[in-house]
Write an enzyme that holds these catalytic residues in place. Structure first.
Site, PDB file in Angstrom:
ATOM      1  N   HIS A  29      -3.969  -0.347  -5.594  1.00 33.41           N
ATOM      2  CA  HIS A  29      -4.633  -1.640  -6.385  1.00 33.41           C
ATOM      3  C   HIS A  29      -4.856  -0.863  -8.034  1.00 33.41           C
ATOM      4  O   HIS A  29      -4.771  -1.955  -8.797  1.00 33.41           O
ATOM      5  CB  HIS A  29      -6.069  -1.769  -5.630  1.00 33.41           C
ATOM      6  CG  HIS A  29      -5.957  -2.253  -4.164  1.00 33.41           C
ATOM      7  ND1 HIS A  29      -6.908  -2.537  -3.542  1.00 33.41           N
ATOM      8  CD2 HIS A  29      -4.796  -2.748  -3.496  1.00 33.41           C
ATOM      9  CE1 HIS A  29      -6.412  -3.044  -2.304  1.00 33.41           C
ATOM     10  NE2 HIS A  29      -5.217  -3.096  -2.258  1.00 33.41           N
ATOM     11  N   GLU A  30      -5.451  -0.008  -8.127  1.00 34.86           N
ATOM     12  CA  GLU A  30      -5.736   0.562  -9.316  1.00 34.86           C
ATOM     13  C   GLU A  30      -4.644   0.815 -10.224  1.00 34.86           C
ATOM     14  O   GLU A  30      -4.810   0.571 -11.471  1.00 34.86           O
ATOM     15  CB  GLU A  30      -6.674   2.054  -9.134  1.00 34.86           C
ATOM     16  CG  GLU A  30      -7.885   1.917  -8.311  1.00 34.86           C
ATOM     17  CD  GLU A  30      -7.645   1.922  -6.745  1.00 34.86           C
ATOM     18  OE1 GLU A  30      -9.006   1.783  -5.960  1.00 34.86           O
ATOM     19  OE2 GLU A  30      -6.596   2.085  -6.148  1.00 34.86           O
ATOM     20  N   CYS A  71       0.727  -1.203   0.011  1.00 34.52           N
ATOM     21  CA  CYS A  71      -0.056   0.070  -0.060  1.00 34.52           C
ATOM     22  C   CYS A  71       0.983   1.318  -0.091  1.00 34.52           C
ATOM     23  O   CYS A  71       1.847   1.210   0.955  1.00 34.52           O
ATOM     24  CB  CYS A  71      -0.860   0.072   1.113  1.00 34.52           C
ATOM     25  SG  CYS A  71      -1.804   1.561   1.313  1.00 34.52           S
ATOM     26  N   VAL A 127       2.754 -14.168 -24.755  1.00 33.49           N
ATOM     27  CA  VAL A 127       3.671 -13.796 -23.663  1.00 33.49           C
ATOM     28  C   VAL A 127       4.111 -15.026 -23.042  1.00 33.49           C
ATOM     29  O   VAL A 127       3.137 -15.684 -22.469  1.00 33.49           O
ATOM     30  CB  VAL A 127       2.897 -12.690 -22.685  1.00 33.49           C
ATOM     31  CG1 VAL A 127       4.024 -12.412 -21.635  1.00 33.49           C
ATOM     32  CG2 VAL A 127       2.841 -11.313 -23.574  1.00 33.49           C
ATOM     33  N   GLU A 128       5.259 -15.371 -22.843  1.00 35.58           N
ATOM     34  CA  GLU A 128       6.028 -16.356 -22.288  1.00 35.58           C
ATOM     35  C   GLU A 128       5.382 -16.556 -20.757  1.00 35.58           C
ATOM     36  O   GLU A 128       5.439 -15.673 -19.943  1.00 35.58           O
ATOM     37  CB  GLU A 128       7.307 -16.372 -22.492  1.00 35.58           C
ATOM     38  CG  GLU A 128       7.975 -17.870 -22.272  1.00 35.58           C
ATOM     39  CD  GLU A 128       8.550 -18.293 -20.856  1.00 35.58           C
ATOM     40  OE1 GLU A 128       8.283 -19.293 -20.393  1.00 35.58           O
ATOM     41  OE2 GLU A 128       8.778 -17.132 -20.046  1.00 35.58           O
ATOM     42  N   LEU A 129       4.837 -17.727 -20.113  1.00 33.56           N
ATOM     43  CA  LEU A 129       4.391 -17.771 -18.944  1.00 33.56           C
ATOM     44  C   LEU A 129       5.584 -17.570 -17.930  1.00 33.56           C
ATOM     45  O   LEU A 129       5.130 -16.940 -16.429  1.00 33.56           O
ATOM     46  CB  LEU A 129       3.803 -19.321 -18.639  1.00 33.56           C
ATOM     47  CG  LEU A 129       2.471 -19.468 -19.594  1.00 33.56           C
ATOM     48  CD1 LEU A 129       2.106 -20.893 -19.272  1.00 33.56           C
ATOM     49  CD2 LEU A 129       1.539 -18.521 -19.189  1.00 33.56           C
ATOM     50  N   ASP A 132      -0.341  -5.856   0.416  1.00 34.84           N
ATOM     51  CA  ASP A 132      -1.784  -6.048  -0.297  1.00 34.84           C
ATOM     52  C   ASP A 132      -1.500  -7.456  -0.945  1.00 34.84           C
ATOM     53  O   ASP A 132      -0.355  -7.707  -1.698  1.00 34.84           O
ATOM     54  CB  ASP A 132      -2.170  -5.127  -0.979  1.00 34.84           C
ATOM     55  CG  ASP A 132      -2.620  -3.804  -0.531  1.00 34.84           C
ATOM     56  OD1 ASP A 132      -3.502  -4.118   0.298  1.00 34.84           O
ATOM     57  OD2 ASP A 132      -2.325  -2.668  -0.990  1.00 34.84           O
TER      58      ASP A 132
END
EC number: 1.7.1.13
Length: 127
Positions: free
Chosen positions: A81-82, A40, A62-64, A47
């Site tokens: 968060h946003e 946070c 996109v490679e994992l 968080d």
């Protein structure tokens, strides 16, 4: 202090890609990342969230492993968060140029508040 190999891999993480084996086929890839953490920006408390990424690839995927390391790079970031969910979307679009993508962050409740942030992107159609 010695840097652990995992810490180094996370610090150097980039969203690498590889060719889409089915260019032109409209299909989706769903990725769930249940151990997302960040801090946070106001309290410094950790968080926790589950990040859901669903995308329709264009020319590349996109490679994992790269996604795993990239997501782990958030663990020490002071970010809301946003902003974290929006930044994941921006970075994914920049790396993979998907036709469509949805990123959802389902954050664990803290202080009796449960937050879900969801963002979408659709590649503009060009003639």
């Amino acid at each position: 202090m010695t840097v652990k190999y995992g810490e180094q891999a996370i610090a150097e993480a980039t969203l690498t890609t590889f060719p889409n084996p089915r260019i032109g086929r409209d299909y989706s890839v769903q990725i769930t990342l249940p151990e997302f953490t960040c801090k946070c920006p106001f309290s410094g408390y950790p968080d926790f969230a589950t990040i859901y990424i669903t995308y329709t690839p264009n020319q590349v995927l996109v490679e994992l492993k790269a996604i795993k390391l990239y997501i782990n790079s958030y663990r020490d970031r002071f970010i809301s968060h946003e902003e974290s969910v929006n930044q994941i979307l921006d970075d994914f679009v920049k790396a993979g140029d998907p036709l469509r993508i949805n990123v959802k962050g389902d954050f664990s409740p803290r202080g009796n508040v449960h937050t879900v942030v969801e963002v979408n992107y659709t590649k503009p159609i060009t003639d």
